[in-house]
Write an enzyme that holds these catalytic residues in place. Structure first.
Site, PDB file in Angstrom:
ATOM      1  N   PHE A  36     -52.848  10.050  11.985  1.00  0.00           N
ATOM      2  CA  PHE A  36     -53.911   9.270  11.342  1.00  0.00           C
ATOM      3  C   PHE A  36     -54.941   8.722  12.331  1.00  0.00           C
ATOM      4  CE2 PHE A  36     -51.238   5.619  12.521  1.00  0.00           C
ATOM      5  CZ  PHE A  36     -52.203   4.712  12.911  1.00  0.00           C
TER       6      PHE A  36
ATOM      7  N   GLU B   1     -52.164  12.567   5.718  1.00  0.00           N
ATOM      8  CA  GLU B   1     -52.465  12.205   4.325  1.00  0.00           C
ATOM      9  C   GLU B   1     -53.061  10.804   4.240  1.00  0.00           C
ATOM     10  OE1 GLU B   1     -49.665  12.666   5.869  1.00  0.00           O
ATOM     11  OE2 GLU B   1     -47.918  11.844   4.844  1.00  0.00           O
ATOM     12  N   ARG B   2     -53.030  10.055   5.377  1.00  0.00           N
ATOM     13  CA  ARG B   2     -53.617   8.712   5.354  1.00  0.00           C
ATOM     14  C   ARG B   2     -55.117   8.736   5.646  1.00  0.00           C
ATOM     15  NH1 ARG B   2     -49.302   5.046   8.488  1.00  0.00           N
ATOM     16  NH2 ARG B   2     -48.891   6.893   9.713  1.00  0.00           N
TER      17      ARG B   2
ATOM     18  N   SER C 258     -45.890  10.881  15.750  1.00  0.00           N
ATOM     19  CA  SER C 258     -44.855  10.041  16.364  1.00  0.00           C
ATOM     20  C   SER C 258     -43.767  10.921  16.987  1.00  0.00           C
ATOM     21  CB  SER C 258     -44.253   9.131  15.308  1.00  0.00           C
ATOM     22  OG  SER C 258     -43.719   9.931  14.278  1.00  0.00           O
TER      23      SER C 258
ATOM     24  N   CYS D 124     -52.614   6.742  21.372  1.00  0.00           N
ATOM     25  CA  CYS D 124     -51.437   7.170  22.128  1.00  0.00           C
ATOM     26  C   CYS D 124     -51.631   6.897  23.615  1.00  0.00           C
ATOM     27  CB  CYS D 124     -51.158   8.633  21.886  1.00  0.00           C
ATOM     28  SG  CYS D 124     -52.443   9.669  22.557  1.00  0.00           S
TER      29      CYS D 124
ATOM     30  N   GLU E  51     -42.641   1.773  20.730  1.00  0.00           N
ATOM     31  CA  GLU E  51     -44.086   1.928  20.511  1.00  0.00           C
ATOM     32  C   GLU E  51     -44.475   1.019  19.346  1.00  0.00           C
ATOM     33  OE1 GLU E  51     -45.635   5.659  18.852  1.00  0.00           O
ATOM     34  OE2 GLU E  51     -47.326   5.442  20.227  1.00  0.00           O
TER      35      GLU E  51
HETATM   36  P1  NAD Z   1     -46.621  10.600  12.003  1.00  0.00           P
HETATM   37  O1  NAD Z   1     -45.597  11.269  12.843  1.00  0.00           O
HETATM   38  O2  NAD Z   1     -46.169   9.645  10.965  1.00  0.00           O
HETATM   39  O3  NAD Z   1     -47.468  11.715  11.191  1.00  0.00           O
HETATM   40  C1  NAD Z   1     -48.124  12.774  11.841  1.00  0.00           C
HETATM   41  C2  NAD Z   1     -48.179  13.976  10.907  1.00  0.00           C
HETATM   42  O4  NAD Z   1     -46.854  14.401  10.603  1.00  0.00           O
HETATM   43  C3  NAD Z   1     -48.867  13.693   9.575  1.00  0.00           C
HETATM   44  O5  NAD Z   1     -49.700  14.791   9.274  1.00  0.00           O
HETATM   45  C4  NAD Z   1     -47.715  13.572   8.595  1.00  0.00           C
HETATM   46  O6  NAD Z   1     -48.030  14.057   7.312  1.00  0.00           O
HETATM   47  C5  NAD Z   1     -46.618  14.435   9.205  1.00  0.00           C
HETATM   48  N1  NAD Z   1     -45.270  13.896   8.999  1.00  0.00           N
HETATM   49  C6  NAD Z   1     -44.888  12.597   9.110  1.00  0.00           C
HETATM   50  N2  NAD Z   1     -43.556  12.481   8.894  1.00  0.00           N
HETATM   51  C7  NAD Z   1     -43.101  13.730   8.645  1.00  0.00           C
HETATM   52  C8  NAD Z   1     -41.811  14.267   8.355  1.00  0.00           C
HETATM   53  N3  NAD Z   1     -40.734  13.494   8.285  1.00  0.00           N
HETATM   54  N4  NAD Z   1     -41.703  15.584   8.145  1.00  0.00           N
HETATM   55  C9  NAD Z   1     -42.784  16.392   8.230  1.00  0.00           C
HETATM   56  N5  NAD Z   1     -44.026  15.945   8.508  1.00  0.00           N
HETATM   57  C10 NAD Z   1     -44.193  14.633   8.713  1.00  0.00           C
HETATM   58  O7  NAD Z   1     -47.688   9.942  12.978  1.00  0.00           O
HETATM   59  P2  NAD Z   1     -48.892   8.958  12.623  1.00  0.00           P
HETATM   60  O8  NAD Z   1     -48.341   7.628  12.246  1.00  0.00           O
HETATM   61  O9  NAD Z   1     -49.842   9.629  11.706  1.00  0.00           O
HETATM   62  O10 NAD Z   1     -49.617   8.854  14.035  1.00  0.00           O
HETATM   63  C11 NAD Z   1     -49.309   7.891  15.006  1.00  0.00           C
HETATM   64  C12 NAD Z   1     -48.422   8.469  16.080  1.00  0.00           C
HETATM   65  O11 NAD Z   1     -49.058   9.579  16.692  1.00  0.00           O
HETATM   66  C13 NAD Z   1     -48.132   7.485  17.200  1.00  0.00           C
HETATM   67  O12 NAD Z   1     -46.781   7.575  17.533  1.00  0.00           O
HETATM   68  C14 NAD Z   1     -49.005   7.986  18.337  1.00  0.00           C
HETATM   69  O13 NAD Z   1     -48.562   7.645  19.629  1.00  0.00           O
HETATM   70  C15 NAD Z   1     -48.956   9.450  18.114  1.00  0.00           C
HETATM   71  N6  NAD Z   1     -50.058  10.127  18.766  1.00  0.00           N
HETATM   72  C16 NAD Z   1     -49.792  10.837  19.890  1.00  0.00           C
HETATM   73  C17 NAD Z   1     -50.812  11.458  20.568  1.00  0.00           C
HETATM   74  C18 NAD Z   1     -50.530  12.224  21.826  1.00  0.00           C
HETATM   75  O14 NAD Z   1     -51.436  12.848  22.334  1.00  0.00           O
HETATM   76  N7  NAD Z   1     -49.317  12.211  22.344  1.00  0.00           N
HETATM   77  C19 NAD Z   1     -52.130  11.365  20.097  1.00  0.00           C
HETATM   78  C20 NAD Z   1     -52.367  10.639  18.930  1.00  0.00           C
HETATM   79  C21 NAD Z   1     -51.315  10.020  18.264  1.00  0.00           C
END
Ligand code: NAD
Length: 490
Positions: free
Chosen positions: A150, A177-178, A227, A282, A383
Site C-alpha cells: 500500500f 487492495e488498499r 510485509s 520500508c 516493524e
Molecule cells: P502486505 O504484506 O500486507 O501486502 C502486500 C501485498 O500482499 C498486497 O498486494 C496484499 O494484497 C498481498 N497480501 C497480503 N497478505 C497476503 C496473504 N496472506 N496472502 C497473499 N497475499 C497477501 O504489506 P502492506 O501492508 O501492503 O505493505 C507494508 C509492508 O511492505 C511493510 O512491511 C513494508 O516494510 C513493506 N515494504 C517493503 C519494501 C521493501 O523494499 N523491502 C518496500 C515497501 C514496503
C-alpha cells in the site's frame, strides 16, 4: 454508491467477475473513495491467457521498438504527475510533495528501462575452442506478475513493469487492495502509451487473487513487495510452483548518531526519515542509536522536531505528515507505543489520541519518541510502520554496530558522522543491503538494485536496474561450429 474499479485485460477495461469487494478509504477523512473487486482465479486465468497470446508477438518485437511505449509513457507520467500525486495522497495519506517525489522515482525507472537495447545485450567468446564460438543471449521469460504493497502505489509497480516489458515479457499487476485507484490511473496512461493489447494487465484483488497468481502455471516469475510474513509465504509458494521469485519484505532500520556528527543536519534528516510518509516507508529510520556524548544534544533537537511537525490531510499546504493507512493500523501502532511504555521505555513525545480539526475521523498518529528502549523490547525489534522513533544508546561504535547487527531485518542502516574512519567501518561491517552515510533514507536510484538483506528480502536478484534485467530474462548459451570454417587449414 462508490465506483467499482475495473481490471485491465487485453488492452481494455473489464468488470471483474468478483462477488466480493472492499471499500477503498481516504485515511485522512475516513471517507469511501471507491470499491475494489476481489477478483477470483477466473479473472487471473483470463489475464494470463491473453498475456500468453500477446507474448508470442511481443517477444519478436525488436527491443528498440519495445521501448518506444516507455518513452511515450515517461512523457505521459510527467504530464499527469500532479493528478497521480493527488491520487496517491488521497488513498495512501502521504503529503503531496511526498507523492510527487514518489512519482519522480517511478519515472526514473521508466527512463532506466528505456536503455534495454544496451542492458539486455549478452556476451560472446570467439574461438572458445578451435573454430568454435560461444554466445550468451538473454531471452524473456513469458508472463510475469507483480504483487505490490500500500505504501508506494505510484512507484513500486515501476520497480518491475518497465524492465519486464522492455525485456520482452508480458506483465500482470495485482496492486494492494488498499490503494488500487492510482493503478487505474497508471493503466489509463499505459493504454495511451500504445502497449499492444495483453502486454500490460491489471487484476485487482486480495489473497485469493494472489494465490491464483502463485498457482498459475503460465506465470513464470513473481515480484513481491510487502510485509516479511507475506514475502516469506509468497517466496515459498512461488518456488514450490517452479517460479522465479523476488520478494521484498519489512524492515526495522537503525540509524547511528556519532558524537562528531553535524547534529543539526543529523536530527533534521533523521526526523524526516522517521516521520516522513508517517513512518510508513520500508526505509524509514525507526531506531536511533546515539553514541557517547551525542545523546543529550540529539534528544533535545529530535524532540523539538517531532513535537513541531505539522500533521494533517496531505493535500493541504504546509502539511508535513499525513495519517497512517487504516483504523487497524492506528490501533496497532498505538498499542505498540503503550507496550513500549509498559516495557520500560520513556515516552518523550506521545502521538496518541490527537485529532485534526475537520478530519476528526482520520487515522492520525502524531510523531512519537520512545527513549531507553531495550534491545530485546518489541519497540526495538518489531516493524511498527508508523511515526514512532525508538531511542537506544551505546558507549562506542562497536556497541552501536553490534546493536545494528543484532536484528533480523537488513533493509537499511545509516550513520551520521564527520569521521571518515567511522563511516568506512560502519559501511564495511553492518548487515544491511542499503547503507546511508549522513543520509536518512538510503533509497537506491533506479540505476542500482534495491538491495535488501536478511528478513527484508527473499531471493537473489533485487528490483531495479541490471538485477531486473537478469530477473526478467533467461540466459541461453549457443555453442557454434561451422564445418567448412572448422576444417579450414591455416
Ligand atoms: P502486505 O504484506 O500486507 O501486502 C502486500 C501485498 O500482499 C498486497 O498486494 C496484499 O494484497 C498481498 N497480501 C497480503 N497478505 C497476503 C496473504 N496472506 N496472502 C497473499 N497475499 C497477501 O504489506 P502492506 O501492508 O501492503 O505493505 C507494508 C509492508 O511492505 C511493510 O512491511 C513494508 O516494510 C513493506 N515494504 C517493503 C519494501 C521493501 O523494499 N523491502 C518496500 C515497501 C514496503
Amino acid at each position: 454508491m462508490p465506483e467499482r474499479l475495473q481490471n485491465f485485460i487485453d488492452g481494455a477495461w473489464r468488470a471483474s467477475s468478483a462477488t466480493q469487494a472492499l471499500n477503498v478509504i481516504n485515511p485522512a477523512s475516513a471517507t469511501v473513495l471507491a470499491e475494489v473487486p476481489l477478483s477470483p482465479a477466473q479473472d487471473v486465468n483470463l489475464a494470463v491467457e491473453t498475456a500468453e497470446r500477446a507474448f508470442i508477438s511481443w517477444r519478436r518485437t525488436p527491443v528498440v521498438d519495445r521501448v518506444q511505449p516507455l518513452f511515450k509513457l515517461k512523457m505521459l507520467l510527467e504530464e499527469h504527475r500532479d493528478e497521480l500525486a493527488l491520487s496517491i495522497t488521497d488513498e495512501c495519506g502521504k503529503t503531496l510533495s511526498e507523492s510527487k517525489g514518489e512519482m519522480q522515482r517511478a519515472i526514473e525507472n521508466v527512463e532506466t528501462a528505456c536503455g534495454m537495447p544496451t542492458l539486455i545485450q549478452g556476451t560472446n567468446c570467439e574461438d572458445i575452442a578451435a573454430g568454435i564460438d560461444e554466445h550468451m543471449i538473454r531471452q524473456p521469460l513469458g508472463v510475469v506478475a507483480a504483487i505490490t504493497p500500500f505504501n508506494f502505489p505510484g512507484m513500486i509497480p515501476f520497480w518491475f513493469m518497465p524492465y519486464a516489458v522492455a525485456a520482452g515479457n508480458c506483465f500482470l499487476l495485482k496492486p494492494s487492495e488498499r490503494v488500487p485507484i492510482t493503478s487505474q490511473k497508471l493503466y489509463a496512461l499505459f493504454q495511451q502509451a500504445d502497449f499492444p493489447p495483453g502486454v500490460v494487465q491489471l487484476v485487482n484483488g486480495g489473497r485469493d487473487t494472489v494465490n491464483a497468481i502463485l498457482d498459475h502455471p503460465g506465470i513464470r516469475a513473481v515480484s513481491f513487495v510487502g510485509s516479511t510474513a507475506t514475502a516469506r509465504y509468497i517466496y515459498s509458494r512461488a518456488a514450490a510452483n517452479g517460479k522465479r521469485a523476488q520478494c521484498q519484505g519489512g524492515a526495522k532500520n537503525p540509524v547511528v548518531v556519532m558524537p562528531d556528527a553535524d547534529m543539526e543536519m543529523a536530527t533534521r534528516i533523521l526526523a524526516d526519515s522517521a516521520f516522513g510518509c508517517a513512518g510508513q516507508r520500508c526505509l524509514a529510520a525507526s531506531v536511533a542509536i546515539t553514541v557517547g556524548e551525542a545523546r543529550p544534544g540529539f534528544i533535545e533537537q529530535i524532540v523539538a522536531n517531532a513535537a513541531n511537525r505539522k500533521v494533517g490531510y496531505g493535500a493541504e499546504p504546509g502539511i508535513e505528515m499525513g495519517p497512517v493507512i487504516s483504523a487497524e493500523s492506528k490501533t496497532r501502532i498505538e498499542g505498540l507505543i503503550a507496550k513500549g511504555a509498559s516495557g520500560g521505555a520513556r515516552i518523550l513525545v506521545d502521538g496518541r489520541g490527537r485529532k485534526i480539526p475537520e478530519y476528526e475521523d482520520g487515522y492520525f498518529v502524531f510523531p512519537t519518541i520512545l527513549d531507553d528502549v531495550a534491545p530485546d523490547a518489541e519497540a526495538a525489534r518489531t516493524e511498527i510502520f508508523g511515526p514512532v522513533l525508538s531511542l537506544m544508546h551505546a558507549s562506542t561504535i562497536e556497541e552501536a554496530i553490534a546493536l545494528v547487527n543484532g536484528r533480523s531485518y537488513g533493509n537499511m542502516a545509516c550513520i551520521f558522522t564527520t569521521d571518515g574512519a567511522n563511516a568506512r567501518r560502519f559501511r564495511y561491517e553492518v548487515n544491511a543491503g542499503n547503507v546511508g552515510i549522513n543520509v536518512g533514507v538510503a533509497a537506491p536510484m533506479s540505476t542500482f538494485p534495491f538491495s535488501g538483506w536478511g528478513e527484508s528480502f527473499f531471493g537473489d536478484l533485487h528490483a531495479q536496474a541490471q538485477h531486473s534485467v537478469e530477473f526478467f530474462t533467461q540466459t541461453k548459451i549457443v555453442v557454434e561450429r561451422w564445418p567448412r570454417e572448422w576444417s579450414r587449414k591455416f
